[in-house]
Every structure is written in C-alpha cells, then in structure tokens.
Write a protein that holds these residues in place. Sequence first.
Motif, PDB file in Angstrom:
ATOM      1  N   GLN A  90       0.841  -1.194   0.000  1.00 51.28           N
ATOM      2  CA  GLN A  90       0.000   0.000   0.000  1.00 51.28           C
ATOM      3  C   GLN A  90       0.881   1.251   0.000  1.00 51.28           C
ATOM      4  OE1 GLN A  90      -2.941   0.058   3.056  1.00 51.28           O
ATOM      5  NE2 GLN A  90      -4.083   1.663   2.042  1.00 51.28           N
ATOM      6  N   VAL A 147      -1.344   8.167  -1.048  1.00 51.30           N
ATOM      7  CA  VAL A 147      -2.248   8.619  -2.101  1.00 51.30           C
ATOM      8  C   VAL A 147      -1.602   9.718  -2.943  1.00 51.30           C
ATOM      9  CG1 VAL A 147      -3.447  10.383  -0.739  1.00 51.30           C
ATOM     10  CG2 VAL A 147      -4.653   9.199  -2.554  1.00 51.30           C
ATOM     11  N   LEU A 155      -1.534   3.637 -14.114  1.00 51.14           N
ATOM     12  CA  LEU A 155      -2.542   4.286 -13.288  1.00 51.14           C
ATOM     13  C   LEU A 155      -3.341   3.239 -12.511  1.00 51.14           C
ATOM     14  CD1 LEU A 155      -3.249   7.282 -13.096  1.00 51.14           C
ATOM     15  CD2 LEU A 155      -5.118   6.878 -14.655  1.00 51.14           C
ATOM     16  N   PHE A 170      -1.257   1.720  -9.747  1.00 55.18           N
ATOM     17  CA  PHE A 170      -1.192   2.658  -8.620  1.00 55.18           C
ATOM     18  C   PHE A 170      -2.512   2.659  -7.871  1.00 55.18           C
ATOM     19  CE2 PHE A 170       2.469   5.346  -7.850  1.00 55.18           C
ATOM     20  CZ  PHE A 170       3.330   4.834  -8.773  1.00 55.18           C
ATOM     21  N   MET A 187      -2.454  -0.159  -5.671  1.00 52.67           N
ATOM     22  CA  MET A 187      -1.519   0.039  -4.561  1.00 52.67           C
ATOM     23  C   MET A 187      -2.065   1.008  -3.518  1.00 52.67           C
ATOM     24  SD  MET A 187       2.027   0.110  -6.633  1.00 52.67           S
ATOM     25  CE  MET A 187       2.989   0.816  -5.318  1.00 52.67           C
ATOM     26  N   LEU A 188      -3.036   1.850  -3.915  1.00 53.42           N
ATOM     27  CA  LEU A 188      -3.600   2.785  -2.939  1.00 53.42           C
ATOM     28  C   LEU A 188      -4.601   2.093  -2.023  1.00 53.42           C
ATOM     29  CD1 LEU A 188      -4.189   5.919  -5.121  1.00 53.42           C
ATOM     30  CD2 LEU A 188      -2.406   5.503  -3.460  1.00 53.42           C
ATOM     31  N   THR A 189      -5.140   0.961  -2.456  1.00 54.22           N
ATOM     32  CA  THR A 189      -6.089   0.237  -1.608  1.00 54.22           C
ATOM     33  C   THR A 189      -5.298  -0.625  -0.629  1.00 54.22           C
ATOM     34  OG1 THR A 189      -6.190  -1.621  -3.095  1.00 54.22           O
ATOM     35  CG2 THR A 189      -7.715   0.177  -3.508  1.00 54.22           C
ATOM     36  N   ARG A 190      -5.932  -1.618  -0.056  1.00 55.36           N
ATOM     37  CA  ARG A 190      -5.202  -2.501   0.860  1.00 55.36           C
ATOM     38  C   ARG A 190      -4.126  -3.274   0.111  1.00 55.36           C
ATOM     39  NH1 ARG A 190      -8.348  -6.291   2.127  1.00 55.36           N
ATOM     40  NH2 ARG A 190     -10.152  -5.592   0.962  1.00 55.36           N
ATOM     41  N   ALA A 191      -4.094  -3.126  -1.227  1.00 51.17           N
ATOM     42  CA  ALA A 191      -3.057  -3.723  -2.049  1.00 51.17           C
ATOM     43  C   ALA A 191      -2.931  -5.216  -1.828  1.00 51.17           C
ATOM     44  CB  ALA A 191      -1.711  -3.029  -1.807  1.00 51.17           C
ATOM     45  N   ILE A 201      -1.839  -8.628  -2.523  1.00 54.25           N
ATOM     46  CA  ILE A 201      -0.937  -9.377  -3.389  1.00 54.25           C
ATOM     47  C   ILE A 201      -1.320 -10.842  -3.199  1.00 54.25           C
ATOM     48  CG2 ILE A 201       1.475  -9.948  -3.843  1.00 54.25           C
ATOM     49  CD1 ILE A 201       1.081  -7.068  -4.342  1.00 54.25           C
ATOM     50  N   SER A 211      -6.557  13.648  -3.757  1.00 53.07           N
ATOM     51  CA  SER A 211      -5.367  13.088  -3.144  1.00 53.07           C
ATOM     52  C   SER A 211      -4.783  13.999  -2.072  1.00 53.07           C
ATOM     53  CB  SER A 211      -4.303  12.810  -4.211  1.00 53.07           C
ATOM     54  OG  SER A 211      -3.877  14.028  -4.762  1.00 53.07           O
TER      55      SER A 211
END
Lengths: 124, 178
Positions: free
Chosen positions: A59, A62, B78, B81, B84-88, B90, B170
Amino acid sequence: MSLGYLGSYAAVLALFVVGVAIVAGALFANRMLRPTRPTPDKLATYECGVDPVGEGWAQSQVRYYVFTYLYVIFAVDAVFLFPWATVFAAPGFGMTTLVEMFVFLGFIALGILYGWRKRVLTWA
Amino acid sequence: MTDAPSYLSPTGQEIVFLLLGAVAVGAALLVVTTRQLVHAALWLVVTFGALAGCYLVLTAEFVAWVQVLIYVGAIVVLLLFGIMLTRAPIGRSADLDSGNRPAAALVALATAAVLVTVVVDGFRTAYAPLRAGGGSAGEIGSSVFRNWVLPFEALSVLLLAALIGAIVLSRTDIRGRG
C-alpha cells in the motif's frame, strides 16, 4: 530493400520473437543446468539478514497518484503533439493550427498551475 | 467503398486480425475472472497489446502506437497505482466476486449484442480497401486540425477537470467551502 507496409511490420514481429526467444532460452538453459535444492531458509525474503515479519506491504501514499496522473496527462499531451507537428507548417494550416494547439496546452497548463499553487509538486 | 472480396478465402492479413481479436477477447475474459488483482492489470496489458496489433493490421499505425503508449503504458500504470492505494492485496483474494456477477454478464452480453448489431447493420457488405500510410501521424493530424478541432479542445477541458479532481482527492488538506 522495400518490404511494403505489412512486410516491414513482419520484420518488427520477427525481431520481437527473437528477443523473447533469447530471454526465454537463457532462463530455460539456466533452469536445466542449475541444481535445485530449496530449503525454507533459502526461500525466505532476504532483508539484511533479519528474518521477515508478517506480510509484504504494497500500500502506498495517495499523493503518488497525482504524479502518475500527471504522467498520463503529459503522455496524452505528447500524443497530440506528434500529428500536430507533422501538419502545422503544411500549406492550409498555419497560424490557426498553432493557436489551437496553444489553447489545448493552455488548458492543461491551468491544471499544472493549480497543482503548483496547491503545492502538490513540492515534496513535503 | 468498393465491392467486398469473397469471405471464403481469407488472406493472411485477415487471419492474423482474427487471431489477434481472439487473443484480445480471451485476455479480457481473464481480466474479469482472475482471482489475483495484479494479474488482472497484467492481462489488461495483453488485451491492449492485441488491440494494438489489430490496429497495426488495419494500417492504423499511429493509433496502434498511441494504444501502446497511452493504454499499455500510462493507463495500466494508473491502474496498478490504484491497486496500490487500496489494501493492495498481493496474491489470491477470495472476495473478488460480487453478487452482481450474473447481472454484469447480462449487461456485457447485451452491450456486445447492440454493438455487433449496429456495426453489421450499418456497414453490411461495405468494404474499404486498406492503404499503407493511411493511418500515419500526418493523416491523423490533418484530420484532427481540419475537421475535429472542437472535440480536440474539449479533450483539454476534460483532462483539466480530471487533473484537478485527482489533486483535490489526493490532498486531504484541501477542503470545500463551508
């Protein structure tokens, strides 16, 4: 040597296939030649000799998103500059086309200006 | 527009186009069915790549490379990304299916049916012979700056709105009035 339109792209495709074959071949040869004796210790993520704790964190902040988005804006921008650059000096275009492009760039520059005024571009 | 040649003996170009189309559809199905969110973004790269190949076969050179530059390059970055901004997550996510799945499939099929009907009904047997260089940057440029200037300028306003929206979203320290 003239190949024609599809012939020239067939050359590009052939080059692409050769590139993929070299990379895949190197990795495959490596796999065939190396010994494989995995242990849990070997498979652990290496971080300065310290055993990793928990899961990976992917994570991110932002604020990186704005930079990615700026990249998208500039990519779209650049894409329109290419066809513009090929025609704006051609007969029948001239000043109007030049002004049109600068109106386009002006609108986008407003967004950059807004980001700059809101201190998005500085690294806080 | 001239008469169409027979469909019974497809040329190599047509076969390549069909194969690329099949790759695009298959990869698109994997995008929505894969259990790993990052893999969905990577399958999207395959879909866009196959689509770029389709454009190339149709001699739309410039659009094909724009597809690679903008969609494979910028849009997928985009998207990654965005992940990756969420809980991501994997790896595999168990809760990727929503209850709307049948409804979504229905809407997708209906949209595809409408588009295919419109294209088939609109063009029927019309046939445009492909000409090398017909989709070059120069041709696109003269078309955009002769006939399509207003959509081009409207696009800059759209980009501006999206950029300001991204900045406002953001930055948690920019607040609305009141």
